[in-house]
Motif scaffolding. Structure first.
Motif, PDB file in Angstrom:
ATOM      1  N   TYR A 272       0.890  -1.157   0.000  1.00  0.00           N
ATOM      2  CA  TYR A 272       0.000   0.000   0.000  1.00  0.00           C
ATOM      3  C   TYR A 272       0.934   1.213   0.000  1.00  0.00           C
ATOM      4  CZ  TYR A 272      -3.617  -3.212   1.785  1.00  0.00           C
ATOM      5  OH  TYR A 272      -4.490  -4.241   1.954  1.00  0.00           O
TER       6      TYR A 272
ATOM      7  N   PHE B 134       1.651   5.519  -0.333  1.00  0.00           N
ATOM      8  CA  PHE B 134       1.055   6.806   0.002  1.00  0.00           C
ATOM      9  C   PHE B 134       2.040   7.944  -0.290  1.00  0.00           C
ATOM     10  CE2 PHE B 134      -2.433   5.070   2.595  1.00  0.00           C
ATOM     11  CZ  PHE B 134      -1.954   3.806   2.878  1.00  0.00           C
TER      12      PHE B 134
ATOM     13  N   TYR C 193       2.519  12.028   1.092  1.00  0.00           N
ATOM     14  CA  TYR C 193       2.089  13.074   2.006  1.00  0.00           C
ATOM     15  C   TYR C 193       2.915  14.327   1.751  1.00  0.00           C
ATOM     16  CZ  TYR C 193      -0.507   9.657   4.777  1.00  0.00           C
ATOM     17  OH  TYR C 193      -1.403   8.710   5.183  1.00  0.00           O
TER      18      TYR C 193
ATOM     19  N   PHE D 242      -2.278  14.230   3.731  1.00  0.00           N
ATOM     20  CA  PHE D 242      -2.418  13.173   2.738  1.00  0.00           C
ATOM     21  C   PHE D 242      -2.613  13.764   1.347  1.00  0.00           C
ATOM     22  CE2 PHE D 242      -3.737   9.211   0.984  1.00  0.00           C
ATOM     23  CZ  PHE D 242      -4.856   9.449   0.210  1.00  0.00           C
TER      24      PHE D 242
ATOM     25  N   LYS E  59      -3.024   7.836  -2.640  1.00  0.00           N
ATOM     26  CA  LYS E  59      -2.603   6.494  -2.252  1.00  0.00           C
ATOM     27  C   LYS E  59      -2.859   5.517  -3.378  1.00  0.00           C
ATOM     28  CE  LYS E  59      -7.022   5.249  -0.081  1.00  0.00           C
ATOM     29  NZ  LYS E  59      -7.705   4.887   1.195  1.00  0.00           N
TER      30      LYS E  59
ATOM     31  N   PHE F  52       6.711  13.380   1.338  1.00  0.00           N
ATOM     32  CA  PHE F  52       7.085  12.080   1.890  1.00  0.00           C
ATOM     33  C   PHE F  52       6.320  10.963   1.192  1.00  0.00           C
ATOM     34  CE2 PHE F  52       9.694  13.107   5.497  1.00  0.00           C
ATOM     35  CZ  PHE F  52       9.299  14.378   5.875  1.00  0.00           C
TER      36      PHE F  52
ATOM     37  N   ARG G 118       3.117   0.585   3.260  1.00  0.00           N
ATOM     38  CA  ARG G 118       2.689  -0.424   4.219  1.00  0.00           C
ATOM     39  C   ARG G 118       2.653  -1.767   3.509  1.00  0.00           C
ATOM     40  NH1 ARG G 118      -1.756   1.581   6.236  1.00  0.00           N
ATOM     41  NH2 ARG G 118      -1.211   1.810   8.424  1.00  0.00           N
TER      42      ARG G 118
ATOM     43  N   ASP H 125       1.065  -3.942   9.928  1.00  0.00           N
ATOM     44  CA  ASP H 125       0.357  -2.681  10.144  1.00  0.00           C
ATOM     45  C   ASP H 125       1.307  -1.510  10.278  1.00  0.00           C
ATOM     46  OD1 ASP H 125      -1.732  -4.728  11.988  1.00  0.00           O
ATOM     47  OD2 ASP H 125      -2.417  -3.608  10.230  1.00  0.00           O
ATOM     48  N   LYS H 126       2.576  -1.743   9.998  1.00  0.00           N
ATOM     49  CA  LYS H 126       3.560  -0.669  10.073  1.00  0.00           C
ATOM     50  C   LYS H 126       3.490   0.185   8.817  1.00  0.00           C
ATOM     51  CE  LYS H 126       6.992  -3.265  12.723  1.00  0.00           C
ATOM     52  NZ  LYS H 126       8.406  -3.730  12.744  1.00  0.00           N
ATOM     53  N   LEU H 127       3.472   1.502   9.004  1.00  0.00           N
ATOM     54  CA  LEU H 127       3.536   2.422   7.875  1.00  0.00           C
ATOM     55  C   LEU H 127       4.884   3.118   7.959  1.00  0.00           C
ATOM     56  CD1 LEU H 127       2.078   3.612   5.446  1.00  0.00           C
ATOM     57  CD2 LEU H 127       1.191   5.387   6.946  1.00  0.00           C
ATOM     58  N   ILE H 128       5.755   2.854   6.981  1.00  0.00           N
ATOM     59  CA  ILE H 128       7.132   3.336   7.001  1.00  0.00           C
ATOM     60  C   ILE H 128       7.278   4.481   6.003  1.00  0.00           C
ATOM     61  CG2 ILE H 128       9.547   2.717   6.678  1.00  0.00           C
ATOM     62  CD1 ILE H 128       8.191   1.389   9.072  1.00  0.00           C
ATOM     63  N   PHE H 129       7.921   5.560   6.463  1.00  0.00           N
ATOM     64  CA  PHE H 129       8.112   6.739   5.629  1.00  0.00           C
ATOM     65  C   PHE H 129       9.529   6.822   5.079  1.00  0.00           C
ATOM     66  CE2 PHE H 129       4.370   9.472   5.987  1.00  0.00           C
ATOM     67  CZ  PHE H 129       3.658   8.810   6.974  1.00  0.00           C
ATOM     68  N   GLY H 130       9.648   7.480   3.929  1.00  0.00           N
ATOM     69  CA  GLY H 130      10.954   7.820   3.391  1.00  0.00           C
ATOM     70  C   GLY H 130      11.530   9.030   4.097  1.00  0.00           C
ATOM     71  N   THR H 131      12.700   9.450   3.657  1.00  0.00           N
ATOM     72  CA  THR H 131      13.395  10.549   4.310  1.00  0.00           C
ATOM     73  C   THR H 131      12.899  11.918   3.859  1.00  0.00           C
ATOM     74  OG1 THR H 131      15.117  10.329   2.645  1.00  0.00           O
ATOM     75  CG2 THR H 131      15.511   9.277   4.772  1.00  0.00           C
TER      76      THR H 131
END
Lengths: 112, 113
Positions: B32, B34, B36, B46, B49, B90, B94, B99-105
């Motif tokens: 999944y 996204f 932002y 947001f 997605k 960003f 996921r 259920d972890k949503l990991i972001f880039g730098t």
């Protein structure tokens, strides 16, 4: 409809002090997250929760604790503050795993 | 391990020109994805997605993103940039199995008049 509310917005701590960052959402969201944002490092996941009574570690959980006794509240506790915990902290929530996150305005913490 | 990469710290573009902000991801299952945006001293908002379906996803403020499974990419695009688009962007991923949503730098977009 307030959305996601974080308190305090700013806080200065001395090394070794403890504090709790509060996060409340009024959207009846199941999923809640705590992130920290450091310059050039993006957002790092600290802890998350998929519902009341359930919490799990993210990427950088050391030095932090959380609880989720209600759907609305997801406080983040720092037990022994260290300079490395100086950061901006964001709480976020979503209703579904596929849903968009709603973010709070952030809490800027400085540890001296 | 689940991860997302934004290879560019900053993207500069002239107003009216098309813009692209790059994102690549790594997950064990289906992703999944996204995007932002963050304006100064604010939380993230947001944009769009990808969950399933069409590879081209349209979002807020005229932004769109293209999902490319073979290249594991999800680049953000806009046909004509505005000065008001200048912000920090960003990408996040996921894994369907967690259920972890990991972001880039993050990538700072600067649009010049």
């Amino acid at each position: 409809n307030a959305g996601v509310t974080q308190t305090p917005k700013f806080r200065i701590l001395k090394i070794g002090q403890s504090m709790t960052l509060q996060c409340t959402q009024d959207m009846n969201h199941n999923y809640m997250y705590w992130y920290r944002q450091d310059p050039g490092m993006g957002l790092k996941l600290i802890y998350y929760s998929v519902g009341a009574g359930i919490t799990d570690k993210g990427e950088v959980p050391n030095g932090y604790n959380v609880s989720r006794s209600t759907t609305e509240d997801f406080p983040l506790r720092l037990e022994l503050a260290a300079p490395s915990q100086t950061s901006v902290y964001f709480c976020a929530s979503t209703v579904l795993a596929t849903g968009e996150l709603f973010f709070g305005e952030g809490s800027r913490l400085t540890v001296l | 391990a689940q991860s997302v990469a934004q290879p560019e710290d900053q993207v500069n573009v002239a107003e009216g020109n098309p813009l692209t902000v790059k994102c690549t991801y790594s997950v064990s299952g289906n992703p999944y994805l996204f995007w932002y945006v963050q304006y100064p001293n604010r939380g993230l908002q947001f944009l769009l997605k990808y969950i399933t379906g069409d590879n081209l996803v349209k979002g807020s403020y005229g932004f769109e993103a293209e999902f490319n499974k073979s290249q594991t990419s999800f680049h953000l695009k806009k046909p004509s940039a505005l000065v008001s688009d200048s912000a920090l962007y960003f990408c996040a991923v996921r894994d369907v199995n967690t259920d972890k949503l990991i972001f880039g730098t993050g990538t700072r977009l600067q649009v010049f008049p």
